[in-house]
Design a protein around this motif. Sequence first.
Motif, short mmCIF file in Angstrom:
data_model
loop_
_atom_site.label_atom_id
_atom_site.label_comp_id
_atom_site.label_asym_id
_atom_site.label_seq_id
_atom_site.Cartn_x
_atom_site.Cartn_y
_atom_site.Cartn_z
N PHE A 2 -4.86 6.74 -5.58
CA PHE A 2 -3.93 7.64 -4.90
C PHE A 2 -3.43 8.73 -5.86
N PHE A 3 -3.19 8.36 -7.10
CA PHE A 3 -2.72 9.36 -8.07
C PHE A 3 -3.73 10.50 -8.20
N PHE A 4 -5.00 10.17 -8.38
CA PHE A 4 -6.00 11.21 -8.55
C PHE A 4 -6.24 11.99 -7.25
N MET A 5 -6.22 11.31 -6.11
CA MET A 5 -6.40 12.01 -4.85
C MET A 5 -5.26 12.99 -4.60
N ARG A 6 -4.03 12.55 -4.87
CA ARG A 6 -2.87 13.40 -4.63
C ARG A 6 -2.80 14.52 -5.67
N PHE A 7 -3.04 14.19 -6.94
CA PHE A 7 -2.94 15.19 -7.99
C PHE A 7 -4.01 16.26 -7.85
N LEU A 8 -5.27 15.84 -7.63
CA LEU A 8 -6.37 16.78 -7.56
C LEU A 8 -6.43 17.52 -6.23
N GLY A 9 -6.20 16.82 -5.13
CA GLY A 9 -6.33 17.41 -3.80
C GLY A 9 -5.06 18.09 -3.33
N GLN A 10 -4.05 17.28 -3.02
CA GLN A 10 -2.80 17.83 -2.51
C GLN A 10 -2.06 18.66 -3.55
N GLY A 11 -2.32 18.38 -4.84
CA GLY A 11 -1.65 19.10 -5.91
C GLY A 11 -2.40 20.31 -6.41
N VAL A 12 -3.36 20.10 -7.32
CA VAL A 12 -3.96 21.20 -8.05
C VAL A 12 -4.84 22.09 -7.17
N LEU A 13 -5.68 21.50 -6.33
CA LEU A 13 -6.57 22.33 -5.50
C LEU A 13 -5.76 23.19 -4.54
N THR A 14 -4.71 22.63 -3.96
CA THR A 14 -3.83 23.41 -3.09
C THR A 14 -3.14 24.51 -3.88
N LEU A 41 0.83 -1.20 0.00
CA LEU A 41 0.00 0.00 0.00
C LEU A 41 0.87 1.26 0.00
N SER A 42 1.99 1.22 0.74
CA SER A 42 2.91 2.35 0.74
C SER A 42 3.53 2.57 -0.63
N LEU A 43 3.83 1.46 -1.32
CA LEU A 43 4.38 1.56 -2.67
C LEU A 43 3.35 2.17 -3.61
N ALA A 44 2.10 1.77 -3.49
CA ALA A 44 1.04 2.36 -4.31
C ALA A 44 0.92 3.85 -4.04
N TYR A 45 1.04 4.23 -2.79
CA TYR A 45 0.98 5.66 -2.42
C TYR A 45 2.17 6.42 -3.01
N LEU A 46 3.33 5.79 -2.98
CA LEU A 46 4.53 6.40 -3.56
C LEU A 46 4.36 6.60 -5.06
N LEU A 47 3.88 5.59 -5.75
CA LEU A 47 3.69 5.70 -7.20
C LEU A 47 2.67 6.77 -7.54
N GLY A 48 1.57 6.81 -6.80
CA GLY A 48 0.56 7.82 -7.05
C GLY A 48 1.08 9.23 -6.80
N THR A 49 1.88 9.39 -5.75
CA THR A 49 2.43 10.71 -5.42
C THR A 49 3.43 11.17 -6.46
N VAL A 50 4.35 10.29 -6.86
CA VAL A 50 5.34 10.65 -7.87
C VAL A 50 4.67 10.95 -9.20
N GLY A 51 3.68 10.13 -9.56
CA GLY A 51 2.96 10.37 -10.81
C GLY A 51 2.29 11.73 -10.82
N SER A 52 1.70 12.13 -9.71
CA SER A 52 1.05 13.44 -9.65
C SER A 52 2.07 14.56 -9.74
N ALA A 53 3.25 14.35 -9.15
CA ALA A 53 4.28 15.39 -9.18
C ALA A 53 4.77 15.65 -10.59
N LEU A 54 4.78 14.61 -11.43
CA LEU A 54 5.33 14.74 -12.78
C LEU A 54 4.50 15.63 -13.67
N ILE A 55 3.22 15.80 -13.38
CA ILE A 55 2.36 16.58 -14.27
C ILE A 55 1.80 17.84 -13.62
N LEU A 56 2.28 18.17 -12.43
CA LEU A 56 1.80 19.38 -11.77
C LEU A 56 2.18 20.65 -12.55
#
Length: 447
Positions: A138-150, A62-77
């Motif tokens: 996790f990718f969409f949660m991180r990208f949309l929430g922690q990323g773009v909305l912030t 689950l931590s690895l999935a969170y890592l992949l989702g977070t890194v993926g979101s960072a790449l397109i911010l």
Amino acid sequence: MRFESRGAGVPFHPRRFSFFYGWIILSLSSLGMLMSIPGQTMGVSVFTDHLMEALSLSRVNLSLAYLLGTVGSALILAQAGKLLDRVGARLMGTVVVLLLGLTLFGVSAVDGIRSFIFRIFPFAGDVFIGFLLISGGFFFMRFLGQGVLTLLSRNMAMKWFDRRRGLANAVIGIVVSFGFSAAPMLLHSLIEDFGWRGAMRVMGMVLLFGFSGVFLLFARDNPFICGLRPDGSPAPADDADDSDPSTRTGPDYTLPEARRTLTFWVYAMSLVLFSLVITAVTFHIISIFDEAGMGAEKAVSIFLPAALISLVFNVGASWASDRMPLKIFLFMLLAGLLIELVAVALLKDGLFFFLMILGHGISGGIMNLLSTVTWPRFFGIRHLGSISGFAMGMTVAGSAAGPYLFSLSLSLFGSYSPICWGSGILGMLILGLAFIAKPPVREREVL
């Protein structure tokens, strides 16, 4: 921003208000930061054990999935930031809030979706399918929430204030500090009342049927499209270009122009180092204290006093930043980080325990200021989305890498000290570059 400027007066025009509309924008931006909680680490962490059980995943997977989702979101911010510059905060924010709400509904049903896909592709394995699905969630949660909305919430507020930008950041900092601190308890109560799936759906409904409408109604990207000026300054002459942010003091940099300055990289890498260190220390806090011969209760006791120190420094620095060069606060951030790194490397009860709290609090309070105020102060607001998006993508990537690098240090050397000393050397290098980096002309003119 041409698209948004055409609808700036619908359904009401901000110029009709008897007070400066920027205060409404500041309230909306603060609320937007709170609405990003489902994509923030403290929001996701409450659901981790439930997701592990529902998908039969180990904590490592689950931590690895969170890592992949977070890194993926960072790449397109950075690309999201460029889109924000083109379409404006009102349209993009409304769409992002709707998509985040839909994402929460999707994640709440992730085990059911996994079972459906497994019946069609049984050879893939239900655990692997679950891993892919939650990685996407996790990718969409991180990208949309922690990323773009912030990102757009911060940027929108900063565009409506110039000389009061520090004050605006202090207001956001206070709201975020108390809101983020209360979030885990509130989410835990929702889970107890409605179950983890129901809690996610409640948050999804708030976003879909509540905040999206509020954002569409009240959001305006910047004061210029409304014929206003930052801070509530007098309206321009009739022949002035109301929609052109370049009429403000100093030049507006493009992202390539900003990246060619040493100042950009000094501030960006300082924020990356902060994100790497603080995320890693928070993630491994129990293990760090175990290595030092102290228990979990002692470990978690640092967060409340550190949060109070952070709040004091954030409010004080935000107020002072309207009157002082930002380099002073950069030195404070790096000093706080270095104090914490030394304290972690030499941790024991007593002096180094208190130094760890002090460093954690100082750096956390100053980081909130620099991550928000730096980019509009130095590089203007015309291309603020692309510049801050690029910088934020780097920061998010740092937060994803930090826990892994610290765990690697423990695995290879049996201690967290090597990664602390290595991070400290990097911090000293950035500090040295900060002394020779000259602030852009824009800050010198603003101050």
